[in-house]
Scaffold this motif. Structure first.
Motif, mmCIF file in Angstrom:
data_model
loop_
_atom_site.group_PDB
_atom_site.id
_atom_site.type_symbol
_atom_site.label_atom_id
_atom_site.label_comp_id
_atom_site.label_asym_id
_atom_site.label_seq_id
_atom_site.Cartn_x
_atom_site.Cartn_y
_atom_site.Cartn_z
ATOM 1 N N PRO A 192 0.608 -1.685 0.333
ATOM 2 C CA PRO A 192 0.424 0.303 -0.004
ATOM 3 C C PRO A 192 1.352 1.615 -0.023
ATOM 4 O O PRO A 192 0.577 2.097 -0.761
ATOM 5 C CB PRO A 192 -0.977 -0.480 1.343
ATOM 6 N N LYS A 193 1.774 1.233 0.711
ATOM 7 C CA LYS A 193 2.774 2.424 0.422
ATOM 8 C C LYS A 193 3.334 2.856 -0.657
ATOM 9 O O LYS A 193 3.043 4.539 -0.905
ATOM 10 C CB LYS A 193 4.061 2.082 1.870
ATOM 11 N N LEU A 212 1.103 5.635 -2.706
ATOM 12 C CA LEU A 212 0.992 6.895 -1.879
ATOM 13 C C LEU A 212 2.055 7.985 -1.602
ATOM 14 O O LEU A 212 2.119 9.059 -2.069
ATOM 15 C CB LEU A 212 1.325 6.505 -0.516
ATOM 16 N N ARG A 229 2.767 8.757 4.326
ATOM 17 C CA ARG A 229 3.095 8.400 5.132
ATOM 18 C C ARG A 229 0.899 7.698 4.810
ATOM 19 O O ARG A 229 0.674 8.435 5.333
ATOM 20 C CB ARG A 229 3.236 8.485 6.044
ATOM 21 N N LEU A 230 1.404 6.557 5.097
ATOM 22 C CA LEU A 230 0.241 5.557 4.799
ATOM 23 C C LEU A 230 -0.304 6.291 6.519
ATOM 24 O O LEU A 230 -2.291 6.127 5.901
ATOM 25 C CB LEU A 230 -0.278 3.239 5.416
ATOM 26 N N TYR A 251 -4.801 7.156 5.557
ATOM 27 C CA TYR A 251 -6.228 6.172 5.290
ATOM 28 C C TYR A 251 -6.266 6.621 7.405
ATOM 29 O O TYR A 251 -4.971 6.638 7.863
ATOM 30 C CB TYR A 251 -5.399 4.754 5.646
ATOM 31 N N ARG A 288 -7.514 1.530 8.198
ATOM 32 C CA ARG A 288 -6.078 0.552 7.296
ATOM 33 C C ARG A 288 -6.387 -0.535 8.549
ATOM 34 O O ARG A 288 -5.578 -1.462 7.694
ATOM 35 C CB ARG A 288 -4.883 1.064 8.563
ATOM 36 N N TRP A 320 -6.760 -1.350 -0.978
ATOM 37 C CA TRP A 320 -6.031 -0.349 -1.031
ATOM 38 C C TRP A 320 -6.464 1.545 -2.001
ATOM 39 O O TRP A 320 -6.613 2.534 -1.456
ATOM 40 C CB TRP A 320 -4.910 -0.320 -0.719
#
Length: 145
Positions: free
Chosen positions: A17-18, A21, A25-26, A30, A35, A47
């Protein structure tokens, strides 16, 4: 504010998922419930779909795409009137968006934002649009969306 917004997120060739982006930052983009929901056995397409929905909402509201603004658009399953459970229900529910902070102010309280999310094998697409209040909104006012 526009009447609709759309966004597409490609996840072809990505594995985490990172990677969706860039520099964000995750934890900024989210919310914790997002998350938890996306992290429990879901694939990267979930995601990406959630991110596409957040971007579509920002485009609808004509708001800059920042990590802070993305984090203020929480996208989770929306319980239906037939389901008395909260958004943590594991049955299929249409996606819903809950706005906080500056986004809630930008949207106002007279109309609701509806979202739709679709996936292919390599990308996710979302559309956000403004809708008048519907009968099920009265049922959901007491439920966290």
């Amino acid at each position: 504010m526009s009447r609709w917004g759309c966004a597409m997120v490609s996840f072809a060739g990505l594995s985490r998922p990172k990677e969706l982006l860039g520099e964000m930052r995750l934890e900024q983009v989210y919310t914790r419930p997002e998350r938890l929901r996306s992290g429990t056995g879901r694939t990267l397409q979930h995601w990406a779909g959630r991110l596409a929905a957040k971007r579509a909402v920002l485009r609808l509201l004509d708001v800059a795409e920042t990590a802070e603004h993305l984090g203020q658009a929480e996208v989770l399953p929306r319980p239906t009137p037939m389901c008395s459970r909260s958004a943590v229900c594991l049955h299929g529910h249409p996606p819903g968006v809950r706005l906080s902070g500056a986004l809630a102010d930008a949207a106002g309280d007279r109309e609701r934002i509806r979202i739709s999310i679709s996936h292919t094998a390599a990308c996710a697409l979302a559309v956000a649009l403004v809708s008048a209040r519907l009968p099920e909104d009265d049922h959901l006012d007491g439920v966290r969306r």
